[in-house]
Design an enzyme around this catalytic site. Structure first.
Site, PDB file in Angstrom:
ATOM      1  N   ASN A   1     -45.150  31.470   7.128  1.00 44.89           N
ATOM      2  CA  ASN A   1     -46.286  30.980   7.920  1.00 44.89           C
ATOM      3  C   ASN A   1     -45.939  29.584   8.435  1.00 44.89           C
ATOM      4  O   ASN A   1     -45.952  28.619   7.681  1.00 44.89           O
ATOM      5  CB  ASN A   1     -47.540  30.939   7.023  1.00 44.89           C
ATOM      6  CG  ASN A   1     -48.728  30.304   7.728  1.00 44.89           C
ATOM      7  OD1 ASN A   1     -48.728  30.156   8.956  1.00 44.89           O
ATOM      8  ND2 ASN A   1     -49.738  29.928   6.961  1.00 44.89           N
ATOM      9  N   LYS A  17     -47.585  27.763  10.398  1.00 45.78           N
ATOM     10  CA  LYS A  17     -48.780  26.945  10.646  1.00 45.78           C
ATOM     11  C   LYS A  17     -48.670  26.259  12.022  1.00 45.78           C
ATOM     12  O   LYS A  17     -48.071  26.820  12.938  1.00 45.78           O
ATOM     13  CB  LYS A  17     -48.979  25.929   9.527  1.00 45.78           C
ATOM     14  CG  LYS A  17     -48.922  26.560   8.139  1.00 45.78           C
ATOM     15  CD  LYS A  17     -49.428  25.645   7.075  1.00 45.78           C
ATOM     16  CE  LYS A  17     -49.156  26.261   5.713  1.00 45.78           C
ATOM     17  NZ  LYS A  17     -49.878  25.617   4.640  1.00 45.78           N
ATOM     18  N   HIS A  23     -56.902  32.727   6.160  1.00 52.60           N
ATOM     19  CA  HIS A  23     -56.096  31.720   5.456  1.00 52.60           C
ATOM     20  C   HIS A  23     -57.028  30.595   5.001  1.00 52.60           C
ATOM     21  O   HIS A  23     -57.985  30.251   5.703  1.00 52.60           O
ATOM     22  CB  HIS A  23     -55.007  31.181   6.389  1.00 52.60           C
ATOM     23  CG  HIS A  23     -54.009  30.321   5.678  1.00 52.60           C
ATOM     24  ND1 HIS A  23     -54.278  29.022   5.338  1.00 52.60           N
ATOM     25  CD2 HIS A  23     -52.758  30.585   5.219  1.00 52.60           C
ATOM     26  CE1 HIS A  23     -53.222  28.513   4.692  1.00 52.60           C
ATOM     27  NE2 HIS A  23     -52.300  29.444   4.612  1.00 52.60           N
ATOM     28  N   GLU A  75     -56.884  27.523   5.073  1.00 50.40           N
ATOM     29  CA  GLU A  75     -57.080  26.427   6.035  1.00 50.40           C
ATOM     30  C   GLU A  75     -58.103  26.816   7.094  1.00 50.40           C
ATOM     31  O   GLU A  75     -58.873  25.978   7.571  1.00 50.40           O
ATOM     32  CB  GLU A  75     -55.720  26.039   6.649  1.00 50.40           C
ATOM     33  CG  GLU A  75     -54.856  25.298   5.627  1.00 50.40           C
ATOM     34  CD  GLU A  75     -53.359  25.503   5.779  1.00 50.40           C
ATOM     35  OE1 GLU A  75     -52.908  25.948   6.845  1.00 50.40           O
ATOM     36  OE2 GLU A  75     -52.644  25.216   4.802  1.00 50.40           O
ATOM     37  N   GLU A 105     -53.526  33.185  -2.607  1.00 49.76           N
ATOM     38  CA  GLU A 105     -53.040  31.827  -2.394  1.00 49.76           C
ATOM     39  C   GLU A 105     -54.026  30.832  -2.989  1.00 49.76           C
ATOM     40  O   GLU A 105     -55.014  30.457  -2.328  1.00 49.76           O
ATOM     41  CB  GLU A 105     -52.910  31.548  -0.901  1.00 49.76           C
ATOM     42  CG  GLU A 105     -51.972  32.481  -0.177  1.00 49.76           C
ATOM     43  CD  GLU A 105     -51.445  31.839   1.095  1.00 49.76           C
ATOM     44  OE1 GLU A 105     -50.244  31.596   1.160  1.00 49.76           O
ATOM     45  OE2 GLU A 105     -52.243  31.556   1.987  1.00 49.76           O
ATOM     46  N   GLY A 111     -49.268  23.871  -0.099  1.00 47.73           N
ATOM     47  CA  GLY A 111     -48.755  22.629   0.483  1.00 47.73           C
ATOM     48  C   GLY A 111     -48.824  21.439  -0.455  1.00 47.73           C
ATOM     49  O   GLY A 111     -48.643  20.298  -0.026  1.00 47.73           O
ATOM     50  N   SER A 158     -46.787  27.007  -2.357  1.00 45.93           N
ATOM     51  CA  SER A 158     -45.603  26.234  -2.740  1.00 45.93           C
ATOM     52  C   SER A 158     -44.460  27.104  -3.262  1.00 45.93           C
ATOM     53  O   SER A 158     -43.739  26.710  -4.184  1.00 45.93           O
ATOM     54  CB  SER A 158     -45.977  25.150  -3.759  1.00 45.93           C
ATOM     55  OG  SER A 158     -46.893  24.231  -3.167  1.00 45.93           O
TER      56      SER A 158
HETATM   57  C1  PEP Z   1     -49.358  29.012   3.247  1.00 43.12           C
HETATM   58  O1  PEP Z   1     -49.556  28.338   4.221  1.00 43.12           O
HETATM   59  O2  PEP Z   1     -49.765  30.172   3.251  1.00 43.12           O
HETATM   60  C2  PEP Z   1     -48.643  28.438   2.106  1.00 43.12           C
HETATM   61  C3  PEP Z   1     -48.542  29.151   1.027  1.00 43.12           C
HETATM   62  O3  PEP Z   1     -48.121  27.168   2.256  1.00 43.12           O
HETATM   63  P1  PEP Z   1     -47.053  26.444   1.288  1.00 43.12           P
HETATM   64  O4  PEP Z   1     -45.986  27.469   0.964  1.00 43.12           O
HETATM   65  O5  PEP Z   1     -46.528  25.297   2.069  1.00 43.12           O
HETATM   66  O6  PEP Z   1     -47.777  26.040   0.052  1.00 43.12           O
END
Ligand code: PEP
Length: 248
Positions: free
Chosen positions: A9, A11, A95, A97, A163, A169, A207
């Protein structure tokens, strides 16, 4: 439905040139240019990335899809039909976000899921609890509420991505025990409530990096990974995809 699925992803990152360079590196590498690997590019670059991916095996994903199903006066929106038209195989839905910054409700997410399915795009429903909800012991109930929309979907292939918001992040990763508990919970919930769609894949996201990918991907009921930051580097994404490729 064999093999792990890894989706990067991106983003709101990359530019035309850097997206092109990243895709070129992924296409040149058999560890990433294979079935079970996907990239979720920013909407404005989907068509460009789709053209570049032609002839390769990497799947294209969008980061969102409109809740509106028909063409019309919905300024700024990208419909599921448009995503299918440019060659998206997957669409991220809900997601954290988007839930956080755009206040996406379960009702809107159900519409997005239905639109994606109707257009032949596989939705990837993202679910996850905040740190407060985890520490308060409500995390299973929160996920149950987020999964509830799946009971409204009669049929069709979809993917769930667990997630934890506190792990996205932040560099904090859920422990393997926390991941195993939640993935088992999600699969059981789907078995009991989502009828014939119970054969769903459940990805972990939060992460995931080159260093921890293998252990996470080897955890029971983890069918793949949704990778944010580490998917912006072809080197780290390759290591994650390689780890996934070694596992069934
Ligand atoms: C994501 O954006 O779905 C995500 C898991 O980000 P990150 O791997 O940077 O934590």
């Amino acid at each position: 439905m064999s093999g792990k699925l890894v989706i990067g992803n991106w983003k709101m990152n990359t530019r035309s040139e850097s997206a092109q360079a990243l895709v070129a590196a992924l296409l040149a590498d058999p560890a990433t240019n294979r079935d079970g690997v996907g990239v979720a590019a920013p909407a404005v670059y989907l068509a460009q990335v789709a053209r570049q991916l032609e002839g390769g095996r990497i799947a294209l994903a969008s980061q969102d899809v409109s809740r509106y199903d028909a063409d019309g006066a919905f300024t700024g929106e990208t419909s599921a039909a448009m995503l299918a038209d440019v060659g998206c195989r997957y669409a991220l839905v809900g997601h954290s976000e988007r839930r956080q910054y755009f206040a996406e409700s379960n009702e809107a997410l159900l519409r997005k899921m239905r639109n994606a399915l109707a257009a032949g795009v596989t939705p990837v429903l993202c679910v996850g609890e905040t740190l407060e909800q985890r520490e308060g012991g409500q995390y299973l109930e929160v996920i149950r509420q987020q999964l509830a929309i799946l009971a409204e979907i009669a049929d069709g292939e979809y993917v769930v991505a667990y997630e934890p918001v506190w792990a996205i992040g932040t560099g904090k990763v859920a422990s393997l025990e926390q991941i195993a508990e939640m993935h088992a919970f999600i699969k059981n919930w789907c078995l009991q409530n989502a009828g014939s769609s119970a054969n769903i894949r459940v990805l972990y996201g939060g992460s995931v990096k080159a260093e921890n990918a293998e252990a996470i991907l080897a955890t029971k009921n983890v069918d793949g990974a949704l990778v944010g930051g580490a998917s912006l580097s072809a080197d780290s994404f390759r290591v994650i995809c390689q780890a996934a490729g070694k596992l069934i």
